[in-house]
Design a protein around this motif. Structure first.
Motif, PDB file in Angstrom:
ATOM      1  N   ALA A 192     -29.186  11.977  46.310  1.00 19.23           N
ATOM      2  CA  ALA A 192     -29.207  11.899  47.766  1.00 19.23           C
ATOM      3  C   ALA A 192     -29.991  10.670  48.227  1.00 19.23           C
ATOM      4  N   GLN A 193     -31.087  10.378  47.555  1.00 20.34           N
ATOM      5  CA  GLN A 193     -31.868   9.196  47.912  1.00 20.34           C
ATOM      6  C   GLN A 193     -31.106   7.915  47.639  1.00 20.34           C
ATOM      7  N   VAL A 194     -30.343   7.902  46.550  1.00 25.99           N
ATOM      8  CA  VAL A 194     -29.520   6.736  46.241  1.00 25.99           C
ATOM      9  C   VAL A 194     -28.440   6.566  47.309  1.00 25.99           C
ATOM     10  N   ALA A 195     -27.801   7.664  47.697  1.00 23.17           N
ATOM     11  CA  ALA A 195     -26.770   7.602  48.732  1.00 23.17           C
ATOM     12  C   ALA A 195     -27.354   7.082  50.042  1.00 23.17           C
ATOM     13  N   LEU A 196     -28.520   7.572  50.414  1.00 18.72           N
ATOM     14  CA  LEU A 196     -29.165   7.149  51.649  1.00 18.72           C
ATOM     15  C   LEU A 196     -29.496   5.666  51.601  1.00 18.72           C
ATOM     16  N   ARG A 197     -30.028   5.206  50.479  1.00 15.88           N
ATOM     17  CA  ARG A 197     -30.400   3.795  50.352  1.00 15.88           C
ATOM     18  C   ARG A 197     -29.161   2.900  50.341  1.00 15.88           C
ATOM     19  N   ALA A 198     -28.100   3.346  49.672  1.00 17.18           N
ATOM     20  CA  ALA A 198     -26.874   2.552  49.609  1.00 17.18           C
ATOM     21  C   ALA A 198     -26.223   2.430  50.982  1.00 17.18           C
ATOM     22  N   ALA A 199     -26.132   3.545  51.714  1.00 18.12           N
ATOM     23  CA  ALA A 199     -25.548   3.504  53.056  1.00 18.12           C
ATOM     24  C   ALA A 199     -26.382   2.626  53.979  1.00 18.12           C
ATOM     25  N   SER A 200     -27.699   2.687  53.834  1.00 16.09           N
ATOM     26  CA  SER A 200     -28.585   1.859  54.662  1.00 16.09           C
ATOM     27  C   SER A 200     -28.389   0.377  54.370  1.00 16.09           C
ATOM     28  N   ALA A 201     -28.168   0.045  53.096  1.00 12.89           N
ATOM     29  CA  ALA A 201     -27.935  -1.353  52.721  1.00 12.89           C
ATOM     30  C   ALA A 201     -26.646  -1.869  53.353  1.00 12.89           C
ATOM     31  N   GLY A 202     -25.596  -1.047  53.312  1.00 15.15           N
ATOM     32  CA  GLY A 202     -24.344  -1.447  53.943  1.00 15.15           C
ATOM     33  C   GLY A 202     -24.491  -1.584  55.445  1.00 15.15           C
ATOM     34  N   ALA A 203     -25.232  -0.666  56.057  1.00 13.86           N
ATOM     35  CA  ALA A 203     -25.427  -0.697  57.500  1.00 13.86           C
ATOM     36  C   ALA A 203     -26.176  -1.953  57.933  1.00 13.86           C
ATOM     37  N   ALA A 204     -27.134  -2.399  57.118  1.00 16.05           N
ATOM     38  CA  ALA A 204     -27.882  -3.617  57.445  1.00 16.05           C
ATOM     39  C   ALA A 204     -26.957  -4.819  57.513  1.00 16.05           C
ATOM     40  N   VAL A 205     -26.001  -4.888  56.597  1.00 15.15           N
ATOM     41  CA  VAL A 205     -25.039  -5.996  56.600  1.00 15.15           C
ATOM     42  C   VAL A 205     -24.138  -5.924  57.829  1.00 15.15           C
ATOM     43  N   VAL A 206     -23.632  -4.737  58.123  1.00 19.14           N
ATOM     44  CA  VAL A 206     -22.773  -4.555  59.295  1.00 19.14           C
ATOM     45  C   VAL A 206     -23.506  -4.986  60.565  1.00 19.14           C
ATOM     46  N   ARG A 207     -24.744  -4.602  60.672  1.00 17.24           N
ATOM     47  CA  ARG A 207     -25.551  -4.947  61.855  1.00 17.24           C
ATOM     48  C   ARG A 207     -25.778  -6.460  61.933  1.00 17.24           C
ATOM     49  N   GLU A 208     -26.096  -7.088  60.820  1.00 15.76           N
ATOM     50  CA  GLU A 208     -26.385  -8.521  60.799  1.00 15.76           C
ATOM     51  C   GLU A 208     -25.162  -9.373  61.142  1.00 15.76           C
ATOM     52  N   MET A 209     -23.972  -8.898  60.743  1.00 13.20           N
ATOM     53  CA  MET A 209     -22.759  -9.682  60.958  1.00 13.20           C
ATOM     54  C   MET A 209     -22.083  -9.383  62.284  1.00 13.20           C
ATOM     55  N   TYR A 210     -22.619  -8.446  63.025  1.00 15.99           N
ATOM     56  CA  TYR A 210     -22.010  -8.044  64.306  1.00 15.99           C
ATOM     57  C   TYR A 210     -21.973  -9.227  65.277  1.00 15.99           C
ATOM     58  N   GLY A 211     -20.833  -9.424  65.900  1.00 15.18           N
ATOM     59  CA  GLY A 211     -20.678 -10.471  66.898  1.00 15.18           C
ATOM     60  C   GLY A 211     -20.247 -11.808  66.339  1.00 15.18           C
ATOM     61  N   ALA A 212     -20.264 -11.947  65.011  1.00 11.91           N
ATOM     62  CA  ALA A 212     -19.840 -13.201  64.404  1.00 11.91           C
ATOM     63  C   ALA A 212     -18.312 -13.303  64.399  1.00 11.91           C
ATOM     64  N   SER A 213     -17.817 -14.497  64.273  1.00 10.15           N
ATOM     65  CA  SER A 213     -16.378 -14.709  64.123  1.00 10.15           C
ATOM     66  C   SER A 213     -16.020 -14.408  62.677  1.00 10.15           C
ATOM     67  N   LEU A 214     -15.269 -13.328  62.460  1.00 12.92           N
ATOM     68  CA  LEU A 214     -15.048 -12.824  61.112  1.00 12.92           C
ATOM     69  C   LEU A 214     -13.602 -13.009  60.664  1.00 12.92           C
ATOM     70  N   THR A 215     -13.440 -13.435  59.433  1.00 12.09           N
ATOM     71  CA  THR A 215     -12.105 -13.525  58.834  1.00 12.09           C
ATOM     72  C   THR A 215     -11.523 -12.125  58.698  1.00 12.09           C
ATOM     73  N   ARG A 216     -10.229 -12.001  59.011  1.00 14.81           N
ATOM     74  CA  ARG A 216      -9.524 -10.720  58.857  1.00 14.81           C
ATOM     75  C   ARG A 216      -8.613 -10.796  57.632  1.00 14.81           C
ATOM     76  N   TYR A 217      -8.533  -9.656  56.940  1.00  9.79           N
ATOM     77  CA  TYR A 217      -7.663  -9.540  55.779  1.00  9.79           C
ATOM     78  C   TYR A 217      -6.672  -8.419  56.056  1.00  9.79           C
ATOM     79  N   GLU A 218      -5.415  -8.790  56.294  1.00  2.00           N
ATOM     80  CA  GLU A 218      -4.405  -7.809  56.675  1.00  2.00           C
ATOM     81  C   GLU A 218      -4.045  -6.914  55.490  1.00  2.00           C
ATOM     82  N   LYS A 219      -3.914  -5.616  55.775  1.00  2.00           N
ATOM     83  CA  LYS A 219      -3.514  -4.652  54.752  1.00  2.00           C
ATOM     84  C   LYS A 219      -2.104  -4.133  54.972  1.00  2.00           C
TER      85      LYS A 219
END
Length: 273
Positions: free
Chosen positions: A8-35
């Motif tokens: 559970a601690q690993v899951a919490l830390r991993a999700a927090s790490a991903g969230a930090a990246v999402v927050r930092e990149m918010y508002g930037a002009s981001l490349t899109r990859y079509e699926k």
């Protein structure tokens, strides 16, 4: 090296790490990859997934991982597999809407209670991380304080996923549910378009969440495994749209704060079908 942290601690830390990246990149002009089919990823999805995977690989190097963007890694029949959705609500994020989540869940077939044994769902912008060790469910706020999740139907708010495809149409469409007189009499619809709303049911901020979808929604879903685990650990009622366990039946998902709310929504779905 395997850490001494709990899963559970690993899951919490991993999700927090991903969230930090999402927050930092918010508002930037981001490349899109079509699926295809209108679906796409952004550079933030990919960077956030890498941040999550870095944590998981370091802490649990022998476990398998399935990421929404990178696909499956590790042994195909691995008993322990992490499920990662690095940015649920990509379209929201791409247009500047902050309603998103980072989901991490561990499915362990070797556990004494096989299934999702640990999970975390992080809200990058509120700073909250909802998490479970499979027995209880909590939210850690931006201030670091933890509170137990307590579901409540008091808000009468029901979140509906209206995104296509609609595998049960024409027998069932969530958009038609919103117009049903019985629904309008007892609930108020919301459309967040992110699984952060599933965590909100566990936290008492939503009375229920409902989505269409195919079978097998729980076992291998990077999108929903974390939210379902949170809600089950918090004591919510969780089934498919036919009232059967989410691993069985027609698929879809009804998550409700209590049995009364679940019963009303299930009845409305069954009448429509």
């Amino acid at each position: 090296m395997v850490t001494m942290e709990s899963d559970a601690q690993v899951a919490l830390r991993a999700a927090s790490a991903g969230a930090a990246v999402v927050r930092e990149m918010y508002g930037a002009s981001l490349t899109r990859y079509e699926k295809g089919g209108g679906d796409f990823a952004t550079a933030a999805d990919i960077a956030a997934e890498e941040a999550v995977l870095d944590v998981l690989r370091a802490a649990r190097p022998d476990d398998a991982v399935t990421g929404e963007e990178s696909g499956a890694g590790g042994a195909a029949g691995a008993a322990r597999r992490w499920l990662v959705d690095p940015l649920c609500g990509t379209l929201n994020y791409a247009v500047g809407n902050m309603l998103v989540a980072v989901n991490v869940a561990l499915r362990d077939a070797s556990s004494t209670s096989p299934g999702i044994v640990a999970a975390a769902s992080a809200d990058p912008f509120s700073g909250e991380v909802f998490w479970t060790d499979g027995a209880g469910a909590w939210v850690r706020g931006a201030d670091g304080r933890g509170d137990r999740l307590i579901p409540s139907a008091g808000s009468r708010l029901v979140d509906l996923n209206l995104d296509p495809p609609f595998p049960h149409a024409p027998g069932f469409r969530a958009v038609e549910l919103m117009a049903a007189p019985e629904f309008v009499a007892g609930f108020r619809p919301r459309v967040v378009s992110s699984t952060v709303a599933v965590a909100w049911v566990a936290a008492g901020r939503r009375a229920a969440y409902l989505t269409d979808g195919g079978p097998g929604l729980r076992l291998d879903s990077v999108h929903f495994a974390a939210g379902i685990a949170l809600c089950e650990a918090a004591g919510c009622v969780v089934t498919g749209i036919d009232g059967l366990p989410v691993d069985e039946g027609a698929g879809g998902l009804i998550v409700a704060a209590d049995r009364e709310t679940h019963g009303v929504l299930l009845g409305l779905v069954q009448r429509q079908r």
